[in-house]
Design an enzyme around this catalytic site. Structure first.
Site, short mmCIF file in Angstrom:
data_model
loop_
_atom_site.label_atom_id
_atom_site.label_comp_id
_atom_site.label_asym_id
_atom_site.label_seq_id
_atom_site.Cartn_x
_atom_site.Cartn_y
_atom_site.Cartn_z
N LYS A 149 1.80 -11.98 4.01
CA LYS A 149 1.72 -10.94 2.98
C LYS A 149 3.12 -10.68 2.45
O LYS A 149 4.08 -10.59 3.24
CB LYS A 149 1.12 -9.67 3.60
CG LYS A 149 0.88 -8.53 2.63
CD LYS A 149 0.24 -7.35 3.35
CE LYS A 149 -0.13 -6.21 2.43
NZ LYS A 149 -0.77 -5.08 3.14
N SER A 167 -5.00 -3.56 0.99
CA SER A 167 -4.01 -4.18 0.14
C SER A 167 -3.67 -5.63 0.50
O SER A 167 -3.05 -6.31 -0.32
CB SER A 167 -2.71 -3.35 0.19
OG SER A 167 -2.18 -3.34 1.50
N SER A 169 -5.73 -1.82 5.46
CA SER A 169 -5.36 -2.94 4.57
C SER A 169 -5.47 -4.33 5.16
O SER A 169 -5.36 -5.30 4.42
CB SER A 169 -3.94 -2.74 4.05
OG SER A 169 -3.97 -1.91 2.92
N1 GLN Z 1 -6.02 1.64 0.87
C1 GLN Z 1 -5.21 2.54 1.61
C2 GLN Z 1 -4.15 3.12 0.70
O1 GLN Z 1 -4.26 2.93 -0.45
C3 GLN Z 1 -4.59 1.84 2.78
C4 GLN Z 1 -3.59 0.86 2.38
C5 GLN Z 1 -2.98 0.16 3.54
O2 GLN Z 1 -3.55 0.11 4.64
N2 GLN Z 1 -1.80 -0.36 3.33
O3 GLN Z 1 -3.25 3.76 1.11
#
Ligand code: GLN
Length: 493
Positions: free
Chosen positions: A78, A153, A177
């Protein structure tokens, strides 16, 4: 079957038997990338030349009889993990030209284990999002349906694994994420216990919630990657000193006698009926395999999202203060003075979702509001943690759906932040409590979209997650199912 379609352990068997080489494996993955990446857009940066050198080094090592845990395995990262000499953008304009001078600890560990690093995968900007649509570099598409999001994400990592554009990937999980995109792309994803895997070189979003973890084609591969990346790191203050077991030793233990907690709060309104039915069927499979289902309650579940929406932006706005256009990253050329340069750089460098979080975070930390919001959220967070402590006196693992719905359409939630945040309603509790979670594929919707089953366990009990996940995979025969459905359904070939 083509090499790019195989798992780490299958490829390792072939390498050991002398049936293939690391160079051949990489070539197969690269051919796959050439064939499908235009449609999927899983990567921001490909590092093919460096990967070829690493594959050659892997083959030389194999000839010397030196096989490490990941020798010759093409793995994606990532693009929020620092890679020495390779751009690390976090999906943001503000870091579009940032080239770190050092590797994240997990990247160092992958290299030392002989991995072949194929590229940096797409993500929501600074990992803020659930759909990989907020990336400055454009959206990633779900390989199962190109009109749909891959989750986020870590959507690039999940899509790359699902589409065979790498054998496995690393992601990061602050509120879901790793697990949510893994579920939506039909792969395995694990968020380790807070402190289990070093965050050194992971660009910080919310430091008390972030963890690095694997996205893989099956649970065995997750165990293999965990063996490599887990462990104490003296360079990271919150890194735990707890001993790391051999996670592979949990693979074939089955679920006979395992107490699986089913929290009633995770099966209420908002869960798509197809997801509920699939997860209930999965619970039936586990019970038939000898597990004991225990009804449990996590009474503070309804506050998880609200707490997260205060804690995560509060930490994010502090962490993002460093992007000021001075030391590194994007700098707006037209600033009148220092303050104006800051303003212009940040205004042009950050996207809308990141700005939203900075505004919320600044607000909840500001004097007069700190007590009412941040302090209060921290108190409720302690109650959420206690819910889990109490639950784990009655069960060994907890089973829930991973995401309340299967993959939604691109554009469907991007203008409705609250709806987007609801994507993580079942995953954020693990981050708030600091406990580990895994998602394993548990079937498809009538429309052919993958769904995920989540297991949670107490701190440092990743082994139990591997045990439960691997047992489910065997009992439900989901591995072969995925492979079959893949050939029939993915609109890539
Ligand atoms: N979707 C969640 C957010 O927008 C978690 C994102 C993540 O785990 N990095 O914060």
């Amino acid at each position: 079957m083509e090499l790019h379609a195989l798992t780490i352990h299958e490829l390792q068997d072939k390498l050991r038997a002398g049936e293939t080489t690391a160079a051949d494996i990489l070539a197969s993955v690269c051919r796959r990338i050439d064939a499908v990446e235009d449609k999927v857009h899983a990567y921001i940066t490909l590092t093919r030349e460096a990967a070829e050198l690493q594959a050659a080094a892997a083959d030389a090592a194999i000839r010397r009889g030196e096989m490490e845990a990941l020798t010759g395995m093409p793995i994606a990262l990532k693009d929020i993990l620092c890679t020495r000499g390779v751009p690390t953008t976090c999906g943001s304009r503000i870091l579009a030209d940032f080239v770190p001078p050092y590797d994240a600890t997990v990247v160092e560990k992958l290299r030392a284990a002989g991995a072949v690093l194929v590229g940096k995968t797409n993500l929501d900007e600074f990992a803020m999002g659930s759909s990989t649509e907020t990336s400055y570099f454009g959206a990633t598409r779900n390989p199962w349906d190109l009109d749909r999001i891959p989750g986020g994400s870590s959507g690039g990592s999940a899509a790359a694994v699902a589409a065979d554009e790498c054998v496995a990937a690393l992601g990061s999980d602050t509120g879901g994420s790793i697990r949510q995109p893994a579920a939506l792309c039909g792969v395995v994803g694990m968020k380790p216990t807070y402190g289990r895997v070093s965050r050194f070189g992971l660009v910080a979003f919310a430091s008390s919630l972030d963890q690095v973890g694997p996205l893989t084609k099956d649970v065995e591969d997750a165990a293999i990657l965990m063996n490599v990346i887990a462990g104490h790191d003296p360079r990271e203050a919150t890194s735990a000193t707890v001993e790391v077991p051999d996670y592979r030793s949990f693979l074939n233990r089955g679920v006979a006698g395992l107490r699986i907690g089913v929290p009633r709060e995770y099966f209420l309104a908002g869960i798509d009926p197809e997801v509920r039915v699939a997860v209930e069927a999965a619970l039936g499979v586990l019970e038939a395999g000898g597990a004991r289902l225990v009804e449990i309650s996590l009474p503070h579940t309804e506050y998880c999202l609200a707490v997260y929406c205060i804690v995560a932006p509060a930490e994010a706005c502090s962490n993002l203060a460093r992007y000021d256009g001075v030391r590194y990253g994007f700098r707006a050329p037209e600033g009148r003075d220092l303050l104006d340069m800051y303003k212009q750089s940040r205004s042009a460098g950050f996207g809308a979702e990141v700005k939203r979080r900075i505004v919320i975070g600044t607000y909840v930390l500001s004097s007069g509001y700190y007590e009412a919001y941040y302090k209060q959220a921290s108190r409720v967070r302690a109650l959420i943690r206690r819910d889990f402590d109490q639950a784990f006196t009655r069960c060994d693992v907890i089973a829930t759906p991973t995401s309340p719905t299967a993959a939604f359409r691109i554009g469907e939630r991007i203008d409705d932040p609250l709806k987007m945040y609801l994507s993580d309603i079942l995953t954020i509790s693990a981050n708030l409590a600091g406990i580990p979670g895994i998602t394993v594929p548990c079937g498809f919707t009538a429309g052919g979209l993958p769904m995920g089953l989540q297991f949670l366990a107490g701190a440092f009990q990743e082994g139990l997650l591997i045990q439960a996940g691997a047992a489910y995979e065997t009992l439900a025969a989901t591995g072969p199912l995925i492979a079959r459905r893949k050939r029939e359904r993915m609109p890539l070939d």
